[in-house]
Design a protein around this motif. Structure first.
Motif, PDB file in Angstrom:
ATOM      1  N   ALA A   7       0.837  -1.198   0.000  1.00  0.00           N
ATOM      2  CA  ALA A   7       0.000   0.000   0.000  1.00  0.00           C
ATOM      3  C   ALA A   7       0.871   1.245   0.000  1.00  0.00           C
ATOM      4  N   THR A   8       0.474   2.210  -0.781  1.00  0.00           N
ATOM      5  CA  THR A   8       1.108   3.517  -0.779  1.00  0.00           C
ATOM      6  C   THR A   8       0.001   4.545  -0.791  1.00  0.00           C
ATOM      7  N   ALA A   9       0.334   5.784  -0.629  1.00  0.00           N
ATOM      8  CA  ALA A   9      -0.677   6.838  -0.507  1.00  0.00           C
ATOM      9  C   ALA A   9      -1.566   6.901  -1.746  1.00  0.00           C
ATOM     10  N   GLY A  10      -2.744   6.335  -1.653  1.00  0.00           N
ATOM     11  CA  GLY A  10      -3.725   6.458  -2.715  1.00  0.00           C
ATOM     12  C   GLY A  10      -3.732   5.340  -3.743  1.00  0.00           C
ATOM     13  N   THR A  11      -2.662   4.608  -3.915  1.00  0.00           N
ATOM     14  CA  THR A  11      -2.580   3.592  -4.956  1.00  0.00           C
ATOM     15  C   THR A  11      -1.943   2.345  -4.378  1.00  0.00           C
ATOM     16  N   MET A  12      -2.361   1.183  -4.851  1.00  0.00           N
ATOM     17  CA  MET A  12      -1.747  -0.065  -4.409  1.00  0.00           C
ATOM     18  C   MET A  12      -1.297  -0.863  -5.611  1.00  0.00           C
ATOM     19  N   GLN A  13      -0.290  -1.669  -5.369  1.00  0.00           N
ATOM     20  CA  GLN A  13       0.200  -2.589  -6.397  1.00  0.00           C
ATOM     21  C   GLN A  13       0.042  -3.988  -5.817  1.00  0.00           C
ATOM     22  N   GLN A  14      -0.558  -4.874  -6.562  1.00  0.00           N
ATOM     23  CA  GLN A  14      -0.793  -6.224  -6.082  1.00  0.00           C
ATOM     24  C   GLN A  14      -0.165  -7.209  -7.058  1.00  0.00           C
ATOM     25  N   ASP A  15       0.797  -7.993  -6.563  1.00  0.00           N
ATOM     26  CA  ASP A  15       1.439  -9.032  -7.366  1.00  0.00           C
ATOM     27  C   ASP A  15       1.913  -8.514  -8.723  1.00  0.00           C
ATOM     28  N   GLY A  16       2.489  -7.306  -8.746  1.00  0.00           N
ATOM     29  CA  GLY A  16       3.039  -6.769  -9.983  1.00  0.00           C
ATOM     30  C   GLY A  16       2.020  -6.113 -10.893  1.00  0.00           C
ATOM     31  N   ASP A  17       0.737  -6.119 -10.542  1.00  0.00           N
ATOM     32  CA  ASP A  17      -0.285  -5.471 -11.366  1.00  0.00           C
ATOM     33  C   ASP A  17      -0.511  -4.057 -10.851  1.00  0.00           C
ATOM     34  N   TRP A  18      -0.509  -3.090 -11.747  1.00  0.00           N
ATOM     35  CA  TRP A  18      -0.711  -1.703 -11.358  1.00  0.00           C
ATOM     36  C   TRP A  18      -2.193  -1.433 -11.281  1.00  0.00           C
ATOM     37  N   LEU A  19      -2.632  -0.857 -10.167  1.00  0.00           N
ATOM     38  CA  LEU A  19      -4.045  -0.590 -10.000  1.00  0.00           C
ATOM     39  C   LEU A  19      -4.451   0.753 -10.597  1.00  0.00           C
ATOM     40  N   VAL A  20      -3.487   1.624 -10.842  1.00  0.00           N
ATOM     41  CA  VAL A  20      -3.756   2.895 -11.499  1.00  0.00           C
ATOM     42  C   VAL A  20      -2.713   3.090 -12.589  1.00  0.00           C
ATOM     43  N   THR A  21      -3.173   3.424 -13.784  1.00  0.00           N
ATOM     44  CA  THR A  21      -2.279   3.714 -14.907  1.00  0.00           C
ATOM     45  C   THR A  21      -2.634   5.092 -15.433  1.00  0.00           C
ATOM     46  N   VAL A  22      -1.610   5.905 -15.664  1.00  0.00           N
ATOM     47  CA  VAL A  22      -1.807   7.279 -16.116  1.00  0.00           C
ATOM     48  C   VAL A  22      -1.147   7.450 -17.479  1.00  0.00           C
ATOM     49  N   GLY A  23      -1.903   7.883 -18.459  1.00  0.00           N
ATOM     50  CA  GLY A  23      -1.353   8.260 -19.748  1.00  0.00           C
ATOM     51  C   GLY A  23      -1.185   9.766 -19.772  1.00  0.00           C
ATOM     52  N   VAL A  24      -0.019  10.227 -20.250  1.00  0.00           N
ATOM     53  CA  VAL A  24       0.259  11.664 -20.293  1.00  0.00           C
ATOM     54  C   VAL A  24       0.613  12.055 -21.724  1.00  0.00           C
ATOM     55  N   ASP A  25      -0.218  12.870 -22.346  1.00  0.00           N
ATOM     56  CA  ASP A  25       0.104  13.431 -23.651  1.00  0.00           C
ATOM     57  C   ASP A  25       0.737  14.793 -23.390  1.00  0.00           C
ATOM     58  N   VAL A  26       2.033  14.901 -23.653  1.00  0.00           N
ATOM     59  CA  VAL A  26       2.829  16.062 -23.273  1.00  0.00           C
ATOM     60  C   VAL A  26       2.873  17.093 -24.393  1.00  0.00           C
ATOM     61  N   LEU A  62      -0.904  10.162  -6.172  1.00  0.00           N
ATOM     62  CA  LEU A  62      -1.021   8.801  -6.700  1.00  0.00           C
ATOM     63  C   LEU A  62       0.319   8.089  -6.548  1.00  0.00           C
ATOM     64  N   ARG A  63       0.589   7.555  -5.414  1.00  0.00           N
ATOM     65  CA  ARG A  63       1.857   6.857  -5.205  1.00  0.00           C
ATOM     66  C   ARG A  63       1.826   5.495  -5.868  1.00  0.00           C
ATOM     67  N   GLY A  64       2.899   5.169  -6.558  1.00  0.00           N
ATOM     68  CA  GLY A  64       3.026   3.837  -7.134  1.00  0.00           C
ATOM     69  C   GLY A  64       2.178   3.579  -8.356  1.00  0.00           C
ATOM     70  N   ALA A  65       1.791   4.615  -9.072  1.00  0.00           N
ATOM     71  CA  ALA A  65       1.034   4.429 -10.315  1.00  0.00           C
ATOM     72  C   ALA A  65       2.008   4.098 -11.446  1.00  0.00           C
ATOM     73  N   ARG A  66       1.499   3.543 -12.500  1.00  0.00           N
ATOM     74  CA  ARG A  66       2.275   3.381 -13.734  1.00  0.00           C
ATOM     75  C   ARG A  66       1.941   4.607 -14.589  1.00  0.00           C
ATOM     76  N   VAL A  67       2.970   5.353 -14.992  1.00  0.00           N
ATOM     77  CA  VAL A  67       2.786   6.566 -15.783  1.00  0.00           C
ATOM     78  C   VAL A  67       3.437   6.355 -17.142  1.00  0.00           C
ATOM     79  N   VAL A  68       2.676   6.611 -18.211  1.00  0.00           N
ATOM     80  CA  VAL A  68       3.145   6.379 -19.575  1.00  0.00           C
ATOM     81  C   VAL A  68       3.125   7.698 -20.336  1.00  0.00           C
ATOM     82  N   LEU A  69       4.243   8.022 -20.996  1.00  0.00           N
ATOM     83  CA  LEU A  69       4.338   9.181 -21.856  1.00  0.00           C
ATOM     84  C   LEU A  69       5.191   8.834 -23.064  1.00  0.00           C
ATOM     85  N   GLU A  70       5.049   9.613 -24.127  1.00  0.00           N
ATOM     86  CA  GLU A  70       5.851   9.376 -25.334  1.00  0.00           C
ATOM     87  C   GLU A  70       7.181  10.098 -25.215  1.00  0.00           C
TER      88      GLU A  70
END
Length: 148
Positions: A7-26, A62-70
């Protein structure tokens, strides 16, 4: 809490699966964010200024989220910022992601959503790249300037 769940502030990771994923178009002035939950539902879409302060406010909770950007001119410092905020950062190679590059529906919102969905499903589809550290870039610039 079940075993294998961190557990982290606001987001959890379970067995390597990200519970929150963020896409960022910069973009230079503003970036579009799309936050997906573990079920793929859009939890939040937001347009924020492309500044350290604004992006920290938007993603700092969102601690521990997966963040994706180009990859792009701003992606080195953005990827470092997101990593410092505790996120798993994926920098996608847009030339290898035809779904985004050749999209008929090319908007900041749709690009951010596509990045988040690809990052949630299979990051290898993004042909991720690794930026060199800030020190390595400074060293290569100074040695390149000395050869001219």
């Amino acid at each position: 809490m079940t075993q294998g769940t961190a557990a982290t502030a606001g987001t959890m990771q379970q067995d390597g699966d990200w519970l929150v994923t963020v896409g960022v178009d910069v973009s230079d002035r503003y970036s579009q964010l799309c936050v997906l939950g573990d079920d793929g539902a859009i939890l939040r879409e937001e347009r924020v200024r492309t500044t350290t302060a604004a992006l920290t406010r938007a993603l700092g909770t969102l601690r521990g989220a997966r963040v994706v950007l180009e990859v792009g001119p701003l992606s080195p410092w953005l990827s470092r910022l997101f990593a410092e905020l505790g996120h798993d950062v994926i920098v996608a190679n847009p030339r290898r992601v035809a779904l985004i590059a050749r999209s008929q529906r090319k908007t900041d919102r749709s690009d951010a959503e596509q990045l988040a969905r690809l990052g949630r499903f299979d990051p290898e589809l993004l042909a991720p790249i690794q930026h060199r550290g800030a020190e390595a870039r400074r060293t290569s610039r100074s040695s390149a300037a000395g050869t001219r």
